[in-house]
Design an enzyme around this catalytic site. Sequence first.
Site, PDB file in Angstrom:
ATOM      1  CG  HIS A  88      -1.856  -1.132   1.316  1.00  0.00           C
ATOM      2  ND1 HIS A  88      -2.810  -1.395   0.373  1.00  0.00           N
ATOM      3  CD2 HIS A  88      -1.965  -2.112   2.254  1.00  0.00           C
ATOM      4  CE1 HIS A  88      -3.487  -2.483   0.722  1.00  0.00           C
ATOM      5  NE2 HIS A  88      -2.999  -2.932   1.855  1.00  0.00           N
ATOM      6  CG  HIS A 116       3.242   5.783   6.023  1.00  0.00           C
ATOM      7  ND1 HIS A 116       2.997   5.806   7.375  1.00  0.00           N
ATOM      8  CD2 HIS A 116       2.142   6.331   5.442  1.00  0.00           C
ATOM      9  CE1 HIS A 116       1.811   6.341   7.603  1.00  0.00           C
ATOM     10  NE2 HIS A 116       1.265   6.674   6.445  1.00  0.00           N
ATOM     11  CG  HIS A 118      -0.265   8.543   1.810  1.00  0.00           C
ATOM     12  ND1 HIS A 118      -1.089   7.439   1.789  1.00  0.00           N
ATOM     13  CD2 HIS A 118       0.117   8.706   3.107  1.00  0.00           C
ATOM     14  CE1 HIS A 118      -1.215   6.969   3.012  1.00  0.00           C
ATOM     15  NE2 HIS A 118      -0.491   7.719   3.837  1.00  0.00           N
ATOM     16  CG  HIS A 142       1.045  10.570   6.843  1.00  0.00           C
ATOM     17  ND1 HIS A 142      -0.065   9.868   6.425  1.00  0.00           N
ATOM     18  CD2 HIS A 142       0.853  11.854   6.437  1.00  0.00           C
ATOM     19  CE1 HIS A 142      -0.886  10.688   5.785  1.00  0.00           C
ATOM     20  NE2 HIS A 142      -0.346  11.894   5.783  1.00  0.00           N
ATOM     21  CB  THR A 226      -5.373   8.106   6.060  1.00  0.00           C
ATOM     22  OG1 THR A 226      -4.053   7.576   5.876  1.00  0.00           O
ATOM     23  CG2 THR A 226      -5.330   9.419   6.810  1.00  0.00           C
TER      24      THR A 226
END
Length: 580
Positions: A88, A116, A118, A142, A226
Amino acid sequence: MPLSFLPLFLCWGVFVDVSDASSDWCYTGCAHTPSHWSSISGSSCGGDRQSPIDIVTSRAVTDSSLHNFTLVNFSSSHVFKSLTNTGHTVKCILEENEVEVTGGGLNATYSTIQFHFHWGDADHHPGSEHTVDGHRYPMEMHIVSLKKGLSVEQATVDPEGIAVLGFFINATDDGETSQTWDDFTSYLMNITTKGSVVDVSHNISIADLIGDVDLTKFYRYMGSLTTPNCNEAVVWTVFQEPIKVPKNLMERFPEQTELFHVYRPTQHLNGRHVFASPAIPPAPSHAWCYDDHCDYSPEHWHLLPESHCDGERQSPINIKKDDAMEDKLLDDFTYTKFDDKHTMKYIINTGHTVKCVLKDGMVEVSGGGLGYVYSTLQFHFHWGSGSDDSVGSEHTVDSKRYPMEMHIVNMRKDLTLEQAKEAPNGLAVLGFFIEPADGHKSGGGGSEHHEESSTSHTDPWKTFTSYLSAIKNISSQVEVTEDISIDDLIGDVDRSMYYRYNGSLTTPSCNEAVVWTVFKEPIKVDKDLMKMFPHRAGYHNVYRPTQSLHSRKVYTTAASSAPGPMMLILLLACFCVFAI
């Protein structure tokens, strides 16, 4: 991986990109995409305190308790343990009990365990989770910390059990380099498959990655993880200034991992407050509205800072058919990807309208006497009260107002948005009247034969309006996942017949930069679907009154050269004579 580390690693997987142990969810390509996360067993993803959100800077309240952070070992170059591809995201695991966060208005000390990312895709579609005033950054990092003394299970049920520091990531100018980010992203080639892990051997610190971001400027709100299970246990800190990373290094994330669009759409605020640290200057608050519930109703828009709303080239106008001058240069338009069913990005409730934002650089308009190629940015709507006889179009024709109006907004392709707002033809707006499909006209003034030639397109409009239930709150937005095109919404409206004049934006700052096209034939939409706009959005009569034409001219397309009914009869009579 040492066996002694394995249980701890699995616990860390619970956090924000969380539930890596579960393969039941995804961002795209499976049954449980973000819009279906709430149906996952044990999920809190349908709660009222969800993340991420759109941060509306003008509504952020300054909180004097949001003082500076104390960041322990953020400058240590020996705390990065390993990088992993979770399937992910890319996650960096930190050494246990080495890094801590306090201060910044937090009510406890937090142990930092991982960070990590996004992102969007390698074609430069942005992928930050949080947005600021509707703007999405290319990436977001994050940094996840657990309240000291709590177990994982305890932290995920504590309203302040987890603290996440969110950093936007933006691209530096071409040619700039960063040895730190080059070293860090070099590990991505070793974790190209889900579950792959690589140890970090370079001497890199968290502070090295953050760079010179001003850590005194941040926003604070109470939210959630999230990713599933979306536990509502997070104290969110989102820093105002982005980290700067060379574009080619940012591209390594999607290119090496083959993970794309790994971000959750923004969620409803549901009455929550967003706070700003004292270091952030208060955003100017110049709220405007269509009625009298604010300081700046339409008759006062000209008092707003940098307003052009009292100019002599304002929109909308009343179009008088008999005064419109025929212009043979107003030829047919060329529409690029108006028929593409995958150009709509998201739909947002702006507090003034319902707006559908399109994917960057896909849709274009040219021809139609415009003289330039225009990139299509978005379309939005204007409506009345929602009653059966409601009218709410902005333009009128011979003083007749339609129930609704749709505006498709386009920007000259050779200009930036700021440049387009200053150029007299920087923007081109296509205006379509909307009236009920059942034949009950509330307006007039369009084509005299529109009832016969316009047909109902209930299915596309039913699909489009189905999203409105997800944006009941102002600033809420929903990703468009259904197959639907702009052409589907316009239907078989005759786009060869239209009016043309030079005007302005119809909302502040009313820049006089618009080449207006108002089509004569209305779109037909089921009346119940039309009512969903005011009913779902929660506000009514979102249209500006018509403005003075001053010395401007309104032009119209040339009369059709096709034979009229009488000419056809004469031609048929001639054909019959010759046939004899």
